[in-house]
Design an enzyme around this catalytic site. Structure first.
Site, mmCIF file in Angstrom:
data_model
loop_
_atom_site.group_PDB
_atom_site.id
_atom_site.type_symbol
_atom_site.label_atom_id
_atom_site.label_comp_id
_atom_site.label_asym_id
_atom_site.label_seq_id
_atom_site.Cartn_x
_atom_site.Cartn_y
_atom_site.Cartn_z
ATOM 1 N N ARG A 193 10.756 -0.792 9.457
ATOM 2 C CA ARG A 193 11.090 -1.049 10.854
ATOM 3 C C ARG A 193 12.614 -1.074 10.932
ATOM 4 O O ARG A 193 13.273 -1.519 9.980
ATOM 5 C CB ARG A 193 10.556 -2.418 11.327
ATOM 6 C CG ARG A 193 9.043 -2.473 11.523
ATOM 7 C CD ARG A 193 8.618 -1.683 12.764
ATOM 8 N NE ARG A 193 7.197 -1.758 13.023
ATOM 9 C CZ ARG A 193 6.298 -0.867 12.601
ATOM 10 N NH1 ARG A 193 6.665 0.186 11.889
ATOM 11 N NH2 ARG A 193 5.018 -1.007 12.905
ATOM 12 N N THR A 227 8.965 -2.767 3.580
ATOM 13 C CA THR A 227 8.361 -4.080 3.876
ATOM 14 C C THR A 227 7.908 -4.119 5.339
ATOM 15 O O THR A 227 8.391 -3.345 6.161
ATOM 16 C CB THR A 227 9.392 -5.210 3.723
ATOM 17 O OG1 THR A 227 10.418 -4.994 4.696
ATOM 18 C CG2 THR A 227 10.006 -5.243 2.345
ATOM 19 N N SER A 282 3.473 8.146 10.378
ATOM 20 C CA SER A 282 2.020 8.376 10.320
ATOM 21 C C SER A 282 1.585 9.533 11.214
ATOM 22 O O SER A 282 0.386 9.729 11.428
ATOM 23 C CB SER A 282 1.288 7.106 10.758
ATOM 24 O OG SER A 282 1.609 6.801 12.113
ATOM 25 N N ASP A 330 13.498 6.792 9.472
ATOM 26 C CA ASP A 330 12.415 7.106 10.415
ATOM 27 C C ASP A 330 12.364 6.049 11.507
ATOM 28 O O ASP A 330 11.617 6.205 12.474
ATOM 29 C CB ASP A 330 11.070 7.146 9.661
ATOM 30 C CG ASP A 330 9.923 7.616 10.535
ATOM 31 O OD1 ASP A 330 10.137 8.553 11.344
ATOM 32 O OD2 ASP A 330 8.812 7.055 10.438
ATOM 33 N N HIS A 354 10.414 8.042 14.352
ATOM 34 C CA HIS A 354 9.302 7.144 13.969
ATOM 35 C C HIS A 354 7.985 7.926 13.863
ATOM 36 O O HIS A 354 7.034 7.663 14.592
ATOM 37 C CB HIS A 354 9.183 5.995 14.993
ATOM 38 C CG HIS A 354 8.462 4.803 14.431
ATOM 39 N ND1 HIS A 354 8.790 3.504 14.735
ATOM 40 C CD2 HIS A 354 7.397 4.708 13.591
ATOM 41 C CE1 HIS A 354 7.981 2.674 14.112
ATOM 42 N NE2 HIS A 354 7.116 3.381 13.405
ATOM 43 N N GLU A 365 14.552 1.809 19.607
ATOM 44 C CA GLU A 365 13.817 3.081 19.685
ATOM 45 C C GLU A 365 13.320 3.312 21.104
ATOM 46 O O GLU A 365 12.822 2.360 21.715
ATOM 47 C CB GLU A 365 12.630 3.064 18.717
ATOM 48 C CG GLU A 365 13.080 3.014 17.265
ATOM 49 C CD GLU A 365 11.921 2.916 16.261
ATOM 50 O OE1 GLU A 365 10.747 2.974 16.686
ATOM 51 O OE2 GLU A 365 12.203 2.768 15.076
ATOM 52 N N ARG A 390 0.839 -1.206 0.000
ATOM 53 C CA ARG A 390 0.000 0.000 0.000
ATOM 54 C C ARG A 390 0.872 1.254 0.000
ATOM 55 O O ARG A 390 0.705 2.144 -0.838
ATOM 56 C CB ARG A 390 -0.913 0.006 1.240
ATOM 57 C CG ARG A 390 -2.020 -1.027 1.195
ATOM 58 C CD ARG A 390 -2.755 -1.086 2.517
ATOM 59 N NE ARG A 390 -1.931 -1.695 3.547
ATOM 60 C CZ ARG A 390 -2.105 -2.927 4.029
ATOM 61 N NH1 ARG A 390 -3.114 -3.661 3.609
ATOM 62 N NH2 ARG A 390 -1.297 -3.416 4.945
HETATM 63 N N1 LIG Z 1 7.599 4.600 9.752
HETATM 64 C C1 LIG Z 1 6.340 4.489 10.087
HETATM 65 O O1 LIG Z 1 5.814 5.246 10.897
HETATM 66 C C2 LIG Z 1 5.483 3.442 9.433
HETATM 67 C C3 LIG Z 1 4.150 3.738 9.204
HETATM 68 C C4 LIG Z 1 3.365 2.774 8.591
HETATM 69 C C5 LIG Z 1 3.928 1.560 8.221
HETATM 70 N N2 LIG Z 1 5.212 1.289 8.484
HETATM 71 C C6 LIG Z 1 5.796 -0.013 8.104
HETATM 72 O O2 LIG Z 1 5.535 -0.211 6.733
HETATM 73 C C7 LIG Z 1 5.118 -1.534 6.511
HETATM 74 C C8 LIG Z 1 4.343 -1.636 5.221
HETATM 75 O O3 LIG Z 1 3.051 -1.070 5.332
HETATM 76 P P1 LIG Z 1 1.975 -1.273 4.150
HETATM 77 O O4 LIG Z 1 0.685 -0.740 4.619
HETATM 78 O O5 LIG Z 1 2.527 -0.765 2.857
HETATM 79 O O6 LIG Z 1 1.917 -2.862 4.122
HETATM 80 P P2 LIG Z 1 1.610 -3.810 2.875
HETATM 81 O O7 LIG Z 1 1.366 -5.144 3.476
HETATM 82 O O8 LIG Z 1 0.557 -3.211 2.010
HETATM 83 O O9 LIG Z 1 2.967 -3.802 2.042
HETATM 84 C C9 LIG Z 1 4.089 -4.521 2.371
HETATM 85 C C10 LIG Z 1 4.687 -5.060 1.089
HETATM 86 O O10 LIG Z 1 5.941 -5.658 1.383
HETATM 87 C C11 LIG Z 1 6.046 -6.821 0.572
HETATM 88 N N3 LIG Z 1 7.061 -7.727 1.109
HETATM 89 C C12 LIG Z 1 6.976 -8.578 2.143
HETATM 90 N N4 LIG Z 1 8.121 -9.255 2.294
HETATM 91 C C13 LIG Z 1 8.961 -8.807 1.329
HETATM 92 C C14 LIG Z 1 10.291 -9.107 0.957
HETATM 93 N N5 LIG Z 1 10.995 -10.034 1.594
HETATM 94 N N6 LIG Z 1 10.842 -8.434 -0.090
HETATM 95 C C15 LIG Z 1 10.141 -7.491 -0.754
HETATM 96 N N7 LIG Z 1 8.863 -7.175 -0.477
HETATM 97 C C16 LIG Z 1 8.291 -7.823 0.572
HETATM 98 C C17 LIG Z 1 4.646 -7.407 0.574
HETATM 99 O O11 LIG Z 1 4.452 -8.311 -0.502
HETATM 100 C C18 LIG Z 1 3.816 -6.141 0.432
HETATM 101 O O12 LIG Z 1 3.628 -5.826 -0.923
HETATM 102 C C19 LIG Z 1 4.346 -1.879 7.792
HETATM 103 O O13 LIG Z 1 4.295 -3.264 8.006
HETATM 104 C C20 LIG Z 1 5.130 -1.161 8.861
HETATM 105 O O14 LIG Z 1 6.129 -1.988 9.388
HETATM 106 C C21 LIG Z 1 6.017 2.211 9.085
HETATM 107 O O1 LIG Z 2 3.113 0.499 11.635
HETATM 108 C C1 LIG Z 2 2.698 1.645 11.809
HETATM 109 O O2 LIG Z 2 1.511 1.986 11.601
HETATM 110 C C2 LIG Z 2 3.630 2.715 12.303
HETATM 111 O O3 LIG Z 2 4.928 2.279 12.357
HETATM 112 C C3 LIG Z 2 3.225 3.279 13.608
HETATM 113 O O4 LIG Z 2 2.387 4.359 13.372
#
Ligand SMILES: NC(=O)c1ccc[n+]([C@@H]2O[C@H](COP(=O)([O-])OP(=O)(O)OC[C@H]3O[C@@H](n4cnc5c(N)ncnc54)[C@H](O)[C@@H]3O)[C@@H](O)[C@H]2O)c1
Ligand SMILES: O=C(O)[C@H](O)CO
Length: 323
Positions: free
Chosen positions: A238, A209, A289, A262, A286, A267, A156
């Site tokens: 992460r 990822t 969002s 980020d 971090h 952390e 996403r």
């Molecule tokens: N920094 C922040 O504040 C913050 C905020 C939101 C999300 N995140 C992180 O971002 C991640 C992704 O969020 P999302 O909503 O896009 O999730 P999502 O599930 O839509 O997307 C994750 C993608 O990673 C792919 N993936 C999984 N393993 C993989 C690998 N080994 N190699 C390549 N691609 C791989 C999956 O197929 C998927 O398309 C979350 O799980 C979270 O850890 C961080």
């Molecule tokens: O996974 C998430 O949604 C973020 O890292 C925390 O907001």
């Protein structure tokens, strides 16, 4: 029928709390300081539901939560869930996808722009009164527009980054992952390739990822060696998806130009982490969002997920592994 009791382990917006209060009895830890363990134990001993944002849901928590039916996290990432333990106990786990996607993608672009054009570094330079030292070239950065962008994790958020890259910055987008994403290829001209090819050919590499057993330290010494000299590395996934020691080494050796981070292995990041002393590292606490509207939407969605789960309805955002 008696109302289920739920525990909210952190402050949440008043609207989310009021919503939960319409359907459930609840207790809330409404303070910023660390919750004493006795408070957690007392509430979990009777809770049917837990609303959290990052608390480890493992066997030891399940053992002190005999009534627990559902855990709702105010985050899209759910690497703090022990999925096997929850499955074995039949505990539902929900998260908050979609509502934060665009906000996180914005921040990733902030990290890319800041790393490439040295925005955070040069902000400090001006405020320290050093502008007069400027000999012009020493302030140069690199362009984001028309550069190549490799996205590892085209989900996403990955797609929202690709959209900004293609239509905002006319970047050449490529991605790697376990499966192809035809929509991303069609809409953003994203080219699917192996991670090795992506690392070798991208000016910017964005890691997006989830953290899983497979992605832990996905980017390590070998991957940094494969990167183009002068590449810019961005991590908003992460901290543990990267071998931080290898990242430090790649920056110290000048193999990569800069990093925008980020997230960190530990952390809050300890003040003596060498990354914090590097001018070519943009470090954020971090906040992917962290806008008022998005955090509000996340809390409301998590509250709805929790209420549905503890009142016997199927919430829309059950994590995929527990569906
Ligand atoms: N920094 C922040 O504040 C913050 C905020 C939101 C999300 N995140 C992180 O971002 C991640 C992704 O969020 P999302 O909503 O896009 O999730 P999502 O599930 O839509 O997307 C994750 C993608 O990673 C792919 N993936 C999984 N393993 C993989 C690998 N080994 N190699 C390549 N691609 C791989 C999956 O197929 C998927 O398309 C979350 O799980 C979270 O850890 C961080
Ligand atoms: O996974 C998430 O949604 C973020 O890292 C925390 O907001």
């Amino acid at each position: 029928m008696s109302r289920p009791f739920v525990f909210i382990d952190r402050p949440i917006p008043a609207e989310a709390e009021a919503y939960i209060g319409q359907y459930c009895e609840y207790a809330i830890w409404n303070r910023r300081e660390k919750m004493p363990r006795e408070v957690l134990l007392e509430n979990m001993s009777k809770a049917a539901g837990l609303l959290t944002a990052g608390r480890k849901v493992d066997q030891s928590l399940l053992d002190v939560s005999p009534q627990l039916r559902a855990v709702s996290t105010i985050s899209v990432g759910y690497n703090h869930f022990d999925i096997e333990a929850m499955k074995a106990r039949g505990v539902i786990g929900t998260h908050t996808p979609d509502v934060l996607t665009e906000t996180v993608a914005d921040l990733v672009f902030g990290l890319m722009l800041s790393s490439a054009r040295r925005i955070a570094e040069l902000d400090r330079y001006v405020k320290e009164g050093r502008w007069k030292e400027n000999d012009g070239e020493s302030l140069f950065g690199v362009d984001v527009h028309h550069a190549s962008l490799g996205i590892i994790g085209m989900g996403r958020i990955g797609e929202a980054i690709a959209r900004r890259a293609k239509f905002g910055f006319e970047m050449d987008v490529r991605y790697s992952g376990r499966s192809r994403k035809p929509e991303a290829e069609e809409r953003y001209g994203a080219v699917y390739m192996s991670m090795e090819e992506l690392l070798k050919s991208s000016d910017f590499i964005v890691l997006m990822t989830p953290l899983t057993a497979e992605t832990e330290k996905l980017i390590g010494r070998e991957q940094f060696r494969l990167m183009k000299s002068g590449a810019i590395f961005i991590n908003a996934s992460r901290g543990r998806t990267v071998d931080e020691a290898a990242l430090i080494e790649a920056l110290q050796e000048g193999r990569i130009r800069a990093a925008g981070l980020d997230v960190f292995e530990k952390e809050p990041v300890p003040a003596d982490n060498p990354l914090l002393a590097m001018p070519n590292v943009v470090a954020l606490p971090h906040i992917g969002s962290a806008t008022s509207r998005t955090r509000f939407d996340m809390a409301m969605l998590a509250a709805r997920n929790l209420v549905m789960a503890v009142t016997g309805q199927r919430p829309p955002n059950v994590i995929p592994e527990l569906k």
